[in-house]
Design a protein around this motif. Structure first.
Motif, PDB file in Angstrom:
ATOM      1  N   ALA A 164      53.516 -40.439  -6.146  1.00 48.14           N
ATOM      2  CA  ALA A 164      52.928 -41.208  -7.245  1.00 48.14           C
ATOM      3  C   ALA A 164      54.060 -41.969  -7.916  1.00 48.14           C
ATOM      4  O   ALA A 164      55.096 -41.385  -8.267  1.00 48.14           O
ATOM      5  N   THR A 165      53.885 -43.283  -8.085  1.00 50.43           N
ATOM      6  CA  THR A 165      54.944 -44.137  -8.610  1.00 50.43           C
ATOM      7  C   THR A 165      54.419 -45.007  -9.741  1.00 50.43           C
ATOM      8  O   THR A 165      53.342 -45.601  -9.631  1.00 50.43           O
ATOM      9  N   TRP A 166      55.175 -45.062 -10.804  1.00 48.87           N
ATOM     10  CA  TRP A 166      54.863 -45.974 -11.923  1.00 48.87           C
ATOM     11  C   TRP A 166      55.987 -46.979 -12.021  1.00 48.87           C
ATOM     12  O   TRP A 166      57.159 -46.616 -12.200  1.00 48.87           O
ATOM     13  N   PHE A 167      55.645 -48.238 -11.893  1.00 56.55           N
ATOM     14  CA  PHE A 167      56.593 -49.343 -11.994  1.00 56.55           C
ATOM     15  C   PHE A 167      56.348 -50.029 -13.323  1.00 56.55           C
ATOM     16  O   PHE A 167      55.250 -50.519 -13.577  1.00 56.55           O
ATOM     17  N   ARG A 168      57.386 -50.085 -14.183  1.00 56.09           N
ATOM     18  CA  ARG A 168      57.220 -50.526 -15.567  1.00 56.09           C
ATOM     19  C   ARG A 168      58.248 -51.592 -15.924  1.00 56.09           C
ATOM     20  O   ARG A 168      59.458 -51.360 -15.838  1.00 56.09           O
TER      21      ARG A 168
ATOM     22  N   LEU B  92      57.214 -52.635  -5.582  1.00 58.34           N
ATOM     23  CA  LEU B  92      56.612 -51.307  -5.629  1.00 58.34           C
ATOM     24  C   LEU B  92      56.557 -50.692  -4.237  1.00 58.34           C
ATOM     25  O   LEU B  92      56.859 -49.519  -4.034  1.00 58.34           O
ATOM     26  N   SER B  93      56.185 -51.513  -3.241  1.00 57.79           N
ATOM     27  CA  SER B  93      56.083 -51.004  -1.878  1.00 57.79           C
ATOM     28  C   SER B  93      57.450 -50.637  -1.313  1.00 57.79           C
ATOM     29  O   SER B  93      57.576 -49.703  -0.523  1.00 57.79           O
ATOM     30  N   LEU B  94      58.495 -51.349  -1.707  1.00 58.22           N
ATOM     31  CA  LEU B  94      59.824 -51.043  -1.215  1.00 58.22           C
ATOM     32  C   LEU B  94      60.228 -49.624  -1.554  1.00 58.22           C
ATOM     33  O   LEU B  94      60.859 -48.928  -0.763  1.00 58.22           O
TER      34      LEU B  94
ATOM     35  N   LEU C 125      61.468 -47.396 -12.712  1.00 60.82           N
ATOM     36  CA  LEU C 125      60.629 -46.770 -11.694  1.00 60.82           C
ATOM     37  C   LEU C 125      60.636 -45.261 -11.901  1.00 60.82           C
ATOM     38  O   LEU C 125      61.700 -44.650 -12.046  1.00 60.82           O
ATOM     39  N   TYR C 126      59.449 -44.683 -11.905  1.00 63.84           N
ATOM     40  CA  TYR C 126      59.297 -43.243 -12.037  1.00 63.84           C
ATOM     41  C   TYR C 126      58.461 -42.760 -10.855  1.00 63.84           C
ATOM     42  O   TYR C 126      57.329 -43.216 -10.655  1.00 63.84           O
ATOM     43  N   THR C 127      59.001 -41.846 -10.070  1.00 61.97           N
ATOM     44  CA  THR C 127      58.314 -41.375  -8.873  1.00 61.97           C
ATOM     45  C   THR C 127      58.341 -39.856  -8.807  1.00 61.97           C
ATOM     46  O   THR C 127      59.384 -39.238  -9.038  1.00 61.97           O
ATOM     47  N   ILE C 128      57.203 -39.258  -8.500  1.00 63.41           N
ATOM     48  CA  ILE C 128      57.142 -37.842  -8.152  1.00 63.41           C
ATOM     49  C   ILE C 128      56.577 -37.747  -6.739  1.00 63.41           C
ATOM     50  O   ILE C 128      55.740 -38.564  -6.346  1.00 63.41           O
ATOM     51  N   PHE C 129      57.053 -36.778  -5.961  1.00 62.78           N
ATOM     52  CA  PHE C 129      56.605 -36.702  -4.568  1.00 62.78           C
ATOM     53  C   PHE C 129      56.559 -35.262  -4.078  1.00 62.78           C
ATOM     54  O   PHE C 129      57.201 -34.365  -4.623  1.00 62.78           O
ATOM     55  N   TRP C 130      55.810 -35.085  -3.017  1.00 62.28           N
ATOM     56  CA  TRP C 130      55.710 -33.794  -2.321  1.00 62.28           C
ATOM     57  C   TRP C 130      55.803 -34.055  -0.830  1.00 62.28           C
ATOM     58  O   TRP C 130      55.085 -34.890  -0.288  1.00 62.28           O
TER      59      TRP C 130
END
Length: 443
Positions: free
Chosen positions: A402-406, A20-22, A378-383
């Protein structure tokens, strides 16, 4: 019925936290480069903060990080701080300053430049582990000609095969990789990955601005050296010898679009642990990347990486299923990553990644089911509010993500992945899911 035990499976949680951190933390633009070139971070990175490189950013990397605005010497230093709130599916949530990074990055001379990352990672209880991160030091000869065509020649000394790749599609450069109980040597999410635990040198060339070739070799660092550099000895990749690396790619910059197709290979002989019999390991992969850049208001990038690893084990293990027999001498693994990202005005973005790790069955190596297959998303949204030519800060950067690891499959199963007996609550792939919110500041 005993409840799910976080402590019992803490090792797997640590691996998931690392993956997740990567993705959420290591994707950075470095303000030292922006100060050196006079360009905004968004000129090199599609999302202003990275890690995806634009063709301009690829050229800067190929030129050994030496391009400059000619306005005097700049101090090649940058700092990044990252605060993260992580909420695992079935483990305690936490909020902490998860990482502090120091970058020594930039031009030393007209032909020499580099990238050195020293990171302090949060290990819990207000303690941090300082270690050497990625390293890439380069010597480059630019503006050469061969047959009337442009030629760039360079040498890279680095500690992670693929990190030096200009396309930034390979796992060690994109920081996106499958996780599981197996994986290829070129996958930084694999157990005992050589990432940052080796040292090597490669020679590369870019011909006619489209044909890229690279070849070199690596050797693993001694276990004591890894420890001194901040790495736990449990992750030692073993003793590597007769190691060769190659990379070929076609890179086409069409101004408003970019396309690349590449091949990558790594071959080595490994002893893990160092006194074990020698395994012969060969990785061969291909990757495809497409970018739509347009006028930089809407940027779309799609990439696919497929790496296959063939293994010839030095020791055949006894079969735990058929007493008196030995398991096959040969095995394999495969890592696949498909990613799609969209960025609006180089500030707002979303990234979707599908990650799959598979391997040949082995009851002795992959208990309890003998199947190492794992699938995750992996689903990520960013600003990213800064780092553009029209923002009030162009040489610094901030990323809120914001990241969701599934996980959908682990140990080859969609439920009870560790084989809990009847009457005992099992662990499902979804128990490894995690959601995180991070804020990364670079200056």
């Amino acid at each position: 019925m005993p409840p799910f035990s976080f402590r019992r499976h803490a090792g797997w949680w640590a691996a998931v936290a690392l993956l997740l951190s990567l993705v959420s933390l290591d994707a950075q633009a470095i303000p030292a480069y922006a100060r050196q070139t006079g360009s905004a971070c968004a000129d090199c990175h599609a999302g202003a903060y990275g890690p995806g490189l634009t063709p301009y950013g690829m050229r800067f990397k190929l030129n050994g990080y030496t391009d400059t605005d000619g306005q005097g010497t700049k101090i090649p230093v940058a700092v990044q701080l990252t605060e993260t709130h992580t909420a695992p599916a079935t483990a305690p949530s936490s909020t902490s300053l998860t990482e502090g990074d120091l970058y020594l990055a930039g031009r030393l001379t007209e032909n020499v430049g580099g990238y050195i990352k020293v990171e302090a990672d949060h290990t819990g209880h207000n303690t941090y582990n300082t270690r050497l991160g990625n390293l890439d030091l380069r010597f480059v000869a630019k503006e050469l000609k061969l047959g009337g065509k442009d030629l760039t020649l360079g040498v890279s000394v680095n500690n992670a095969p693929g990190f030096q790749d200009p396309i930034a599609a390979l796992p060690n450069a994109s920081f996106i990789a499958p996780g599981g109980v197996t994986g290829t040597l070129l996958n930084l999410g694999s157990p005992n990955s050589p990432t940052n635990r080796v040292i090597g040198a490669t020679v590369y060339a870019l011909y006619d601005k489209v044909w890229y070739a690279e070849a070199g070799t690596y050797r693993s660092l001694a276990a004591g050296t890894q420890d001194e550099l901040g790495y736990n000895r449990n992750g030692d990749p073993g003793k590597l010898s007769d190691t060769g690396y190659f990379r070929f790619a076609y890179m086409k910059d069409m101004r408003r679009q970019f396309f690349s197709a590449g091949l990558v290979g790594l071959t080595t002989k490994r002893r893990l642990p160092h006194a074990a019999a020698r395994d012969d390991i060969d990785d061969l992969g291909y990757d495809l990347t497409y970018q739509y850049l347009g006028n930089r208001e809407h940027i779309i990038q799609a990439s696919y990486v497929n790496i296959y690893e063939r293994r010839d084990y030095g020791q055949r293990l006894p079969s735990p299923v058929l007493p008196g027999t030995l398991e096959p001498k040969r095995g394999s693994a495969r890592d696949q990553t498909a990613s799609l990202s969209y960025t609006f005005r180089q500030s707002y973005g979303v990234q979707l990644s599908h990650l799959k790790s598979t391997g040949s069955s082995s009851d002795a190596r992959y208990p309890p089911f003998g199947n190492p297959d794992a699938t995750s998303n992996l689903y990520t949204i960013f600003w990213t509010p800064f780092g553009r030519d029209d923002s009030w800060i162009t040489k610094g950067n901030l990323k809120l993500a914001a990241t969701w690891f599934r996980f959908t499959r682990f140990n080859g199963r969609g439920s009870n992945v560790f084989g809990a007996p009847p009457g005992v609550k099992g662990v499902d792939p979804g128990d490894f899911n995690a959601f995180s919110i991070s804020a990364s500041l670079a200056f």
